[in-house]
Design a protein around this motif. Structure first.
Motif, PDB file in Angstrom:
ATOM      1  N   ILE A  95      47.613  26.000  66.540  1.00 25.28           N
ATOM      2  CA  ILE A  95      46.778  25.596  65.408  1.00 25.28           C
ATOM      3  C   ILE A  95      46.715  24.089  65.268  1.00 25.28           C
ATOM      4  O   ILE A  95      45.646  23.514  65.025  1.00 25.28           O
ATOM      5  CB  ILE A  95      47.293  26.238  64.095  1.00 25.28           C
ATOM      6  CG1 ILE A  95      47.022  27.746  64.109  1.00 25.28           C
ATOM      7  CG2 ILE A  95      46.630  25.587  62.874  1.00 25.28           C
ATOM      8  CD1 ILE A  95      47.637  28.495  62.949  1.00 25.28           C
ATOM      9  N   PHE A  96      47.850  23.409  65.444  1.00 25.94           N
ATOM     10  CA  PHE A  96      47.920  21.990  65.081  1.00 25.94           C
ATOM     11  C   PHE A  96      47.830  21.001  66.240  1.00 25.94           C
ATOM     12  O   PHE A  96      47.611  19.816  66.004  1.00 25.94           O
ATOM     13  CB  PHE A  96      49.215  21.711  64.310  1.00 25.94           C
ATOM     14  CG  PHE A  96      49.306  22.462  63.009  1.00 25.94           C
ATOM     15  CD1 PHE A  96      48.328  22.334  62.043  1.00 25.94           C
ATOM     16  CD2 PHE A  96      50.366  23.319  62.759  1.00 25.94           C
ATOM     17  CE1 PHE A  96      48.401  23.021  60.842  1.00 25.94           C
ATOM     18  CE2 PHE A  96      50.453  24.019  61.565  1.00 25.94           C
ATOM     19  CZ  PHE A  96      49.471  23.872  60.596  1.00 25.94           C
ATOM     20  N   LEU A 106      42.792  19.521  55.143  1.00 27.67           N
ATOM     21  CA  LEU A 106      42.076  20.592  54.459  1.00 27.67           C
ATOM     22  C   LEU A 106      42.862  21.900  54.514  1.00 27.67           C
ATOM     23  O   LEU A 106      43.035  22.585  53.498  1.00 27.67           O
ATOM     24  CB  LEU A 106      40.692  20.776  55.093  1.00 27.67           C
ATOM     25  CG  LEU A 106      39.813  21.885  54.509  1.00 27.67           C
ATOM     26  CD1 LEU A 106      39.458  21.588  53.056  1.00 27.67           C
ATOM     27  CD2 LEU A 106      38.550  22.055  55.349  1.00 27.67           C
ATOM     28  N   ILE A 107      43.363  22.247  55.698  1.00 26.87           N
ATOM     29  CA  ILE A 107      44.149  23.469  55.859  1.00 26.87           C
ATOM     30  C   ILE A 107      45.407  23.415  54.999  1.00 26.87           C
ATOM     31  O   ILE A 107      45.782  24.401  54.356  1.00 26.87           O
ATOM     32  CB  ILE A 107      44.513  23.683  57.344  1.00 26.87           C
ATOM     33  CG1 ILE A 107      43.294  24.203  58.119  1.00 26.87           C
ATOM     34  CG2 ILE A 107      45.670  24.663  57.492  1.00 26.87           C
ATOM     35  CD1 ILE A 107      43.533  24.372  59.600  1.00 26.87           C
ATOM     36  N   SER A 108      46.066  22.254  54.986  1.00 26.64           N
ATOM     37  CA  SER A 108      47.297  22.103  54.196  1.00 26.64           C
ATOM     38  C   SER A 108      47.024  22.329  52.716  1.00 26.64           C
ATOM     39  O   SER A 108      47.821  22.982  52.024  1.00 26.64           O
ATOM     40  CB  SER A 108      47.898  20.707  54.411  1.00 26.64           C
ATOM     41  OG  SER A 108      48.218  20.498  55.765  1.00 26.64           O
ATOM     42  N   ASP A 181      53.430  20.927  54.844  1.00 30.18           N
ATOM     43  CA  ASP A 181      52.546  21.444  55.901  1.00 30.18           C
ATOM     44  C   ASP A 181      51.796  20.315  56.600  1.00 30.18           C
ATOM     45  O   ASP A 181      51.655  20.323  57.832  1.00 30.18           O
ATOM     46  CB  ASP A 181      51.544  22.439  55.309  1.00 30.18           C
ATOM     47  CG  ASP A 181      52.170  23.784  54.984  1.00 30.18           C
ATOM     48  OD1 ASP A 181      53.360  23.977  55.312  1.00 30.18           O
ATOM     49  OD2 ASP A 181      51.480  24.637  54.386  1.00 30.18           O
ATOM     50  N   PHE A 182      51.324  19.347  55.822  1.00 28.87           N
ATOM     51  CA  PHE A 182      50.557  18.240  56.402  1.00 28.87           C
ATOM     52  C   PHE A 182      51.438  17.384  57.316  1.00 28.87           C
ATOM     53  O   PHE A 182      51.047  17.066  58.451  1.00 28.87           O
ATOM     54  CB  PHE A 182      49.964  17.375  55.287  1.00 28.87           C
ATOM     55  CG  PHE A 182      49.122  16.239  55.789  1.00 28.87           C
ATOM     56  CD1 PHE A 182      47.936  16.479  56.468  1.00 28.87           C
ATOM     57  CD2 PHE A 182      49.515  14.922  55.584  1.00 28.87           C
ATOM     58  CE1 PHE A 182      47.150  15.425  56.945  1.00 28.87           C
ATOM     59  CE2 PHE A 182      48.739  13.870  56.051  1.00 28.87           C
ATOM     60  CZ  PHE A 182      47.557  14.115  56.732  1.00 28.87           C
ATOM     61  N   LEU A 183      52.619  17.035  56.865  1.00 27.50           N
ATOM     62  CA  LEU A 183      53.503  16.183  57.674  1.00 27.50           C
ATOM     63  C   LEU A 183      53.987  16.908  58.932  1.00 27.50           C
ATOM     64  O   LEU A 183      54.009  16.325  60.022  1.00 27.50           O
ATOM     65  CB  LEU A 183      54.699  15.714  56.839  1.00 27.50           C
ATOM     66  CG  LEU A 183      54.371  14.690  55.754  1.00 27.50           C
ATOM     67  CD1 LEU A 183      55.603  14.393  54.907  1.00 27.50           C
ATOM     68  CD2 LEU A 183      53.825  13.401  56.362  1.00 27.50           C
TER      69      LEU A 183
END
Length: 201
Positions: A95-96, A106-108, A181-183
């Motif tokens: 995914i990342f 956006l996903i986070s 989640d973002f980090l």
């Protein structure tokens, strides 16, 4: 006896588009369940509004140390623990690894908001801290054969639930969830600390 499905093979068979569709579909289900349970528990708009407080001092005091501790612990797990103990089937890497920063952000946001309003905003408010925290952990059923991952996500669930219980502010666990989640997504995206290489060991 049921034949155990090879999660890694299933994930490999999915295209990048299919992975994102499944991710968004899952979050859509969480949003639908939030609405449904709000109606079931008769949780009105006024009750929802009361759960959110934009208090910058409190937000920073709770968010910064929590996010730093969780991200550092997660990276240490990736680097120090044998891959077979923490392998999630490669789904996070798929995914990342090639995602744009904007899409990652956006996903986070979508994951952080949809999961926290369901598990903390509805379930914890109506069925209690322990039950909602365990349900959040159970949602990560794919970790059932990975005790280290399951323990980590269970402790994180109880931590987020406890922070919500202490502060009474749903915005705080939402922001913490988004930041984590973002980090972690950025770390995978740019292979910081050589986490992908570490996971190959």
């Amino acid at each position: 006896m049921f034949e155990q499905l090879n999660q890694k093979e299933i994930i490999k068979s999915l295209s990048q588009k299919d992975l994102y569709i499944n991710l968004y579909f899952t979050q859509g289900i969480f949003l639908f369940l939030t609405l449904l349970f709000s109606l079931v528990f008769n949780q009105g708009v006024d009750e929802w509004v009361a759960l959110f407080h934009l208090e910058w001092g409190s937000l920073l005091i709770w968010t910064l140390p929590t996010v730093v501790i969780i991200v550092v612990l997660d990276v240490l797990l990736w680097i120090k623990v044998p891959k077979k103990w923490i392998d999630d089937g490669g789904i996070n890497e798929r995914i990342f690894s090639n995602i744009s920063v904007f899409h990652l952000f956006l996903i986070s946001i979508i994951i952080g908001v949809s999961e926290e309003i369901l598990f903390r905003g509805v379930l914890q408010v109506n069925i209690g801290y322990v039950a909602s925290s365990l349900l959040f952990a159970f949602m990560h059923i794919r970790y059932i054969t990975k005790p280290v991952l399951l323990l980590f996500v269970t402790l994180l669930s109880f931590l987020l639930g406890w922070i919500f219980m202490v502060t009474g502010n749903l915005l705080i666990p939402i922001v913490i969830h988004i930041c984590i989640d973002f980090l972690l997504g950025l770390i995978i995206r740019y292979n910081l600390f050589s986490v992908r290489k570490a996971n190959e060991q």
